[in-house]
Motif scaffolding. Structure first.
Motif, PDB file in Angstrom:
ATOM      1  N   VAL A 146      17.396  -8.933   1.416  1.00 22.02           N
ATOM      2  CA  VAL A 146      18.818  -9.177   1.709  1.00 22.02           C
ATOM      3  C   VAL A 146      19.342  -8.162   2.719  1.00 22.02           C
ATOM      4  CG1 VAL A 146      21.142  -9.060   0.719  1.00 22.02           C
ATOM      5  CG2 VAL A 146      19.363 -10.377  -0.434  1.00 22.02           C
ATOM      6  N   LEU A 147      18.997  -6.891   2.544  1.00 29.12           N
ATOM      7  CA  LEU A 147      19.469  -5.860   3.470  1.00 29.12           C
ATOM      8  C   LEU A 147      18.919  -6.076   4.873  1.00 29.12           C
ATOM      9  CD1 LEU A 147      19.246  -2.651   1.246  1.00 29.12           C
ATOM     10  CD2 LEU A 147      21.315  -3.896   1.907  1.00 29.12           C
ATOM     11  N   ARG A 148      17.636  -6.423   4.981  1.00 30.33           N
ATOM     12  CA  ARG A 148      17.042  -6.642   6.301  1.00 30.33           C
ATOM     13  C   ARG A 148      17.686  -7.844   6.999  1.00 30.33           C
ATOM     14  NH1 ARG A 148      11.852  -5.001   3.862  1.00 30.33           N
ATOM     15  NH2 ARG A 148      11.310  -2.971   4.782  1.00 30.33           N
ATOM     16  N   ARG A 149      17.902  -8.918   6.242  1.00 20.96           N
ATOM     17  CA  ARG A 149      18.530 -10.099   6.838  1.00 20.96           C
ATOM     18  C   ARG A 149      19.967  -9.807   7.260  1.00 20.96           C
ATOM     19  NH1 ARG A 149      19.466 -14.124   3.755  1.00 20.96           N
ATOM     20  NH2 ARG A 149      18.781 -13.381   1.712  1.00 20.96           N
ATOM     21  N   ALA A 150      20.665  -8.988   6.469  1.00 16.05           N
ATOM     22  CA  ALA A 150      22.043  -8.633   6.824  1.00 16.05           C
ATOM     23  C   ALA A 150      22.082  -7.773   8.082  1.00 16.05           C
ATOM     24  CB  ALA A 150      22.707  -7.907   5.661  1.00 16.05           C
ATOM     25  N   VAL A 151      21.123  -6.852   8.213  1.00 15.19           N
ATOM     26  CA  VAL A 151      21.044  -6.041   9.435  1.00 15.19           C
ATOM     27  C   VAL A 151      20.773  -6.944  10.641  1.00 15.19           C
ATOM     28  CG1 VAL A 151      19.713  -4.276  10.673  1.00 15.19           C
ATOM     29  CG2 VAL A 151      20.343  -3.908   8.275  1.00 15.19           C
ATOM     30  N   ASP A 152      19.872  -7.899  10.470  1.00 14.36           N
ATOM     31  CA  ASP A 152      19.554  -8.825  11.561  1.00 14.36           C
ATOM     32  C   ASP A 152      20.773  -9.646  11.981  1.00 14.36           C
ATOM     33  OD1 ASP A 152      16.941  -7.962  11.609  1.00 14.36           O
ATOM     34  OD2 ASP A 152      16.161  -9.626  10.409  1.00 14.36           O
ATOM     35  N   SER A 153      21.712  -9.838  11.040  1.00 15.09           N
ATOM     36  CA  SER A 153      22.932 -10.609  11.316  1.00 15.09           C
ATOM     37  C   SER A 153      24.122  -9.709  11.644  1.00 15.09           C
ATOM     38  CB  SER A 153      23.272 -11.510  10.122  1.00 15.09           C
ATOM     39  OG  SER A 153      22.279 -12.491   9.919  1.00 15.09           O
ATOM     40  N   SER A 154      23.847  -8.427  11.884  1.00 16.54           N
ATOM     41  CA  SER A 154      24.894  -7.453  12.241  1.00 16.54           C
ATOM     42  C   SER A 154      25.913  -7.231  11.134  1.00 16.54           C
ATOM     43  CB  SER A 154      25.616  -7.883  13.537  1.00 16.54           C
ATOM     44  OG  SER A 154      24.715  -7.967  14.600  1.00 16.54           O
ATOM     45  N   GLY A 155      25.500  -7.450   9.885  1.00 18.41           N
ATOM     46  CA  GLY A 155      26.377  -7.162   8.759  1.00 18.41           C
ATOM     47  C   GLY A 155      27.283  -8.319   8.379  1.00 18.41           C
ATOM     48  N   THR A 156      28.183  -8.036   7.433  1.00 19.99           N
ATOM     49  CA  THR A 156      29.077  -9.047   6.867  1.00 19.99           C
ATOM     50  C   THR A 156      30.530  -8.697   7.178  1.00 19.99           C
ATOM     51  OG1 THR A 156      27.552  -9.415   5.014  1.00 19.99           O
ATOM     52  CG2 THR A 156      29.811 -10.186   4.737  1.00 19.99           C
ATOM     53  N   THR A 157      31.225  -9.599   7.840  1.00 21.25           N
ATOM     54  CA  THR A 157      32.656  -9.416   8.071  1.00 21.25           C
ATOM     55  C   THR A 157      33.420 -10.307   7.110  1.00 21.25           C
ATOM     56  OG1 THR A 157      32.410  -8.815  10.396  1.00 21.25           O
ATOM     57  CG2 THR A 157      34.567  -9.651   9.710  1.00 21.25           C
ATOM     58  N   VAL A 158      34.048  -9.681   6.119  1.00 22.05           N
ATOM     59  CA  VAL A 158      34.907 -10.403   5.190  1.00 22.05           C
ATOM     60  C   VAL A 158      36.355 -10.294   5.659  1.00 22.05           C
ATOM     61  CG1 VAL A 158      35.716 -10.554   2.806  1.00 22.05           C
ATOM     62  CG2 VAL A 158      33.319 -10.027   3.270  1.00 22.05           C
TER      63      VAL A 158
END
Length: 275
Positions: free
Chosen positions: A210-222
């Protein structure tokens, strides 16, 4: 927010823009973000110094200076770290907490609307003590399932609360704890001491994935998070449970449940898929 993926994104984007550049002027607008450093000492240390390395530790952006000091910034909920090639607009300047003018006249700015973040200035000894209180980095090669299980040993607290404890594992916050526990199929309220070795292995794989995929997506903007170049992240489009309470589980179709009883934060899970 921001958690490990967001801060990792920020420092990766800031590094080529800051490393090797000298600070010609520093300005601090508010002192309530400072921790164990006075305004005069901070500004005196920054002015004339240079950025040697930009990195991350847990949820903190770490700026190693030529003097050997480390400027450590934890942006938290409403903070951002950006480099501007122009003057700030009136609105941008309104929430600029720390502004460093670089030798080429660009501006490195820490902005924080609610000033929930913190700024530290640490020498080598203080940095060693500071980083020593934080757990291992989950994206390091040395972070094996055995290390993960060892760091969580000896606690009976809920597994979600345990993996968010920065003394045990670095960088995991509410968003990614929710997502990793769903991916691993583990009830967030399950006592850590009741997890089997197989469950530890599944959760280790889920956390790192999950962390690697989130880094690949430049994080989460809520809401407020922006990358080091001012863009929103993209991982919010991949969230399977966080912020989806009352919606249907993407795996089994059962309605997702949100509770605040585990750690007073919103915990969303599937009562059928997570045991």
């Amino acid at each position: 927010m921001p958690e490990l993926p967001e801060v990792e994104t920020i420092v990766r984007e800031l590094a080529p823009r800051l490393e090797g550049f000298r600070i010609t002027r520093a300005r601090l607008a508010k002192t309530d973000v400072l921790r164990r450093v006075s305004k005069p000492r901070l500004l005196r240390t920054l002015q004339g110094n240079a950025f040697e390395e930009v990195s991350r530790r847990a949820k903190h952006a770490v700026f190693r200076l030529r003097s050997g000091h480390r400027l450590v910034v934890q942006p938290r909920m409403t903070g951002s770290l950006l480099v501007y090639d122009r003057r700030l607009t009136k609105d941008e300047a309104k929430y600029a907490v720390l502004t460093c003018t670089l030798e080429d006249r660009r501006l490195f700015v820490y902005r924080d609307v609610r000033r929930l973040g913190t700024v530290w200035l640490l020498d080598d000894a203080a940095w060693t003590a500071y980083t020593g209180r934080i757990g291992p980095e989950p994206l390091d090669e040395t972070f094996t399932p055995f290390v993960f299980a060892e760091r969580l040993a000896g606690t009976r607290s809920a597994i979600k609360k345990a993996i968010m404890d920065q003394r045990r594992v670095a960088g995991v916050g509410n968003i990614y704890a929710n997502e990793a526990l769903f991916e691993a199929g583990i009830d967030p309220s399950k006592p850590t001491s009741k997890l089997s070795l197989e469950e530890f292995a599944r959760l280790h794989a889920a956390v790192t994935d999950v962390l690697r995929r989130a880094v690949d997506s430049s994080g989460t903007t809520v809401r407020d998070y922006r990358t080091g170049v001012g863009e929103p992240g993209r991982f919010q489009f991949e969230l399977k449970v966080y912020g989806r309470g009352g919606e249907r589980c993407v795996t089994c179709g059962k309605k997702l449940v949100t509770t605040h009883t585990i750690d007073l934060r919103a915990t969303t899970f599937c009562p059928r898929c997570q045991r």
